[in-house]
Design a protein around this motif. Sequence first.
Motif, PDB file in Angstrom:
ATOM      1  N   GLN A 381     160.203  11.175  32.603  1.00 54.35           N
ATOM      2  CA  GLN A 381     160.923  11.009  33.850  1.00 54.35           C
ATOM      3  C   GLN A 381     162.367  11.490  33.742  1.00 54.35           C
ATOM      4  OE1 GLN A 381     159.740   7.397  35.888  1.00 54.35           O
ATOM      5  NE2 GLN A 381     161.822   7.138  36.561  1.00 54.35           N
ATOM      6  N   GLU A 384     163.027  15.341  34.292  1.00 48.94           N
ATOM      7  CA  GLU A 384     162.946  15.953  35.608  1.00 48.94           C
ATOM      8  C   GLU A 384     164.324  15.999  36.261  1.00 48.94           C
ATOM      9  OE1 GLU A 384     160.165  13.604  37.739  1.00 48.94           O
ATOM     10  OE2 GLU A 384     158.440  14.236  36.518  1.00 48.94           O
ATOM     11  N   ARG A 385     164.567  17.070  37.000  1.00 48.22           N
ATOM     12  CA  ARG A 385     165.856  17.203  37.682  1.00 48.22           C
ATOM     13  C   ARG A 385     165.851  16.375  38.950  1.00 48.22           C
ATOM     14  NH1 ARG A 385     168.166  20.867  41.583  1.00 48.22           N
ATOM     15  NH2 ARG A 385     170.445  20.909  41.357  1.00 48.22           N
ATOM     16  N   SER A 529     157.018  14.678  42.707  1.00 50.49           N
ATOM     17  CA  SER A 529     156.743  13.744  41.615  1.00 50.49           C
ATOM     18  C   SER A 529     156.271  12.412  42.186  1.00 50.49           C
ATOM     19  CB  SER A 529     157.996  13.528  40.763  1.00 50.49           C
ATOM     20  OG  SER A 529     158.477  14.748  40.262  1.00 50.49           O
ATOM     21  N   ASN A 698     168.521  24.323  33.476  1.00 45.25           N
ATOM     22  CA  ASN A 698     167.985  23.506  32.391  1.00 45.25           C
ATOM     23  C   ASN A 698     168.679  23.899  31.092  1.00 45.25           C
ATOM     24  OD1 ASN A 698     166.413  22.254  30.384  1.00 45.25           O
ATOM     25  ND2 ASN A 698     164.628  22.267  31.734  1.00 45.25           N
TER      26      ASN A 698
END
Length: 700
Positions: A381, A384-385, A529, A698
Amino acid sequence: MHGRPRKAPTQEEQEASSLKAVKLRELQSQLLNFHRNKIYTKEAVDISTKLLESNPEHYTGWNYRKLSVQNLLESALDSDSVQSILDEELRLVENALKQNFKSYGAWHHRKWILSKGHSSTDKELRLLGKFQKLDARNFHAWNYRRFITALKEIPDEKELQYTTDMIYDNFSNYSAWHNRSVLLSHLMEAREEGYSGKENVLGEEFEFVRSALFTDPDDQSGWFYHLWLLYQTLKREPLLITSWPSIGSNIQLSVNGYLDGQSLLPVLHFKSKARKYPIILCFNEAVEGVNSSTVTVECEYHAGDDLIWTPLSANKLDFAQAWLTYLNFPDEVNSLKPYSVKITVAHVPGITSLSGAPCSTTHTSFTVCVSLHDLKHAEVQTMERFSWKEENFRARATQPQDANLLHSLGNLKITMENKPIASDWSMDTISTEIAHCRELLSATNCKIGKLTLARLLMAHNTLISYSRPNDGAEIHYDEILALYRDLMKMDPKHLCYYEDEYSLALLKQLTSNTESLLKYSYEYQESTSPSMKSNLCLRLSGLSLSRLGSMECLLWVQMLDLSHNKLRSVEGLEALQLLSYLNLSNNKICSFTALEPIRMLKALQVLDVSYNEIGAHSVDTSRYLCSSPMNHAVGNDWNFEEFANGGIKLNDHWDAFLVFKDLNLIQLEILGNPVVNDQLKAFLFKIMPALKWLDGDNCN
């Protein structure tokens, strides 16, 4: 200054001024030579006399004069010689004050002479009378008068009558009003006869100042005294007003850093090795003395006597409204069994306000469950962005569990038995002043009258918050906001001040009840998500906020959106110790140092400060108010050579270093600020190794 227009000097005046400057420079050169070589002859003293009578603002001259007097007094043969020396000094000061009766150096020198005990206080009062006839508002003279009356032991009540006479002579005498407030404070603190009960004293004073306000509503001197009376009316002992965890709440803590409170609360990440939980106490004013002796914490798996309480946003004297400590749980504690935690504030005396008033004893309690969650899921979790896009938020008002949400939000507030009850006298006094202020404004459009009415209404609302919720009292937030909007139009020179006060009032309104909070409460759930647990987000974006307030009502917030406002600083956010997600994009923050309060937010993982004004201003005065990492007190455990070897100049980014070096951010957005470049990004990567996302990229 003070409404007196300036006019350009004539040619003759310019020539005379130039000639005087030449003479002063010559005298100054001689005096500095005497001072340097410790020469105190009669000739040297005469030179200093000429200089100080011509230029009373020469502070070095006054210091030299003190040394010369000390030298002369040591060689004086009898009391007559001593008196002659001191009389000469008093004559010099009097001549200097005739040249400029607002000279700090001259007044301080006269105090120093009188402290020797060889002068007549009656003569000093007569001299003051002459000066106050020339300028009745001269605060130097009033300050000296307080010094003389203390030496002469003139009763405060007699001096109070003197201020009354001076005010009747001129309502616009700021210094007389100020002296009146000082004298009344002394009389009420000493509980002198006729001044033991503040209700009667302040009631009479409100009537007295009202005469001045209705006589000349545009004169500000009486309004400032009225503001002091308002403060005295609201003045009370320091009290605990909110805390986190709140009374009766049930907290669930896991070793992987997850926190679940009631169904309302979002997930909060803590480091897996920490096994600690923040406890926050918020008082109605800044206090000191919060420690393991004055605050007891009873918990089965934690000894409260080793807790260290830290002030949040403390002043130089270590007084703060919010205080923080951490409850630590040992590794063997791993059970869904609820553990009760009981806290007693002011268990023993020691917590006091700036005025020295002691804090009242208050109790609070909550329960904690320590359990183990899926660590693997937590790691995925965090990779994730996080996105602040509109489609990821859903208004809570559309959900069927609204009733539970309102109930949960209500439980986040401190219970009524811990709240102070407003006195009937305070409420009646404020209500009376509101009525009189409205009466005045019905006849004149006075800006300071409108400002005072807004302050009175805010005070009234504060007193209501101390009362029972069903007492039928009227809330005035809409009227307050309307008054500040009018003031912004009437007085654009003070726009920033009115915007700040408007913001504080608006936040008071939004946090005053659960229904208003619900309007700004959204559920965050990314469509990409669906497995990610939903989080509660408080969205206060686009409200034109220029200042933060009422943070004591938002201690439960873990996701906060303050984007598209007018914030220039984030002072107050340091109290939100559960905050994990923060959006400050599209504000007016002009430096990294304005973000300094977030240094205290150890749970913060996602921060967006994009599209602000960081680096847009060539001169950033706040830089010089903060410690540099080159200072021995900040960052001394860092290897600065490592930055230099990497081609990074720490001097260029020390303010960013100060803010970000202790944070555990996973995601940071800073694009759209003039300061952003590749060098800064490389620097941020260096000081925040946990960073995974920077401006959408990222880092891996």
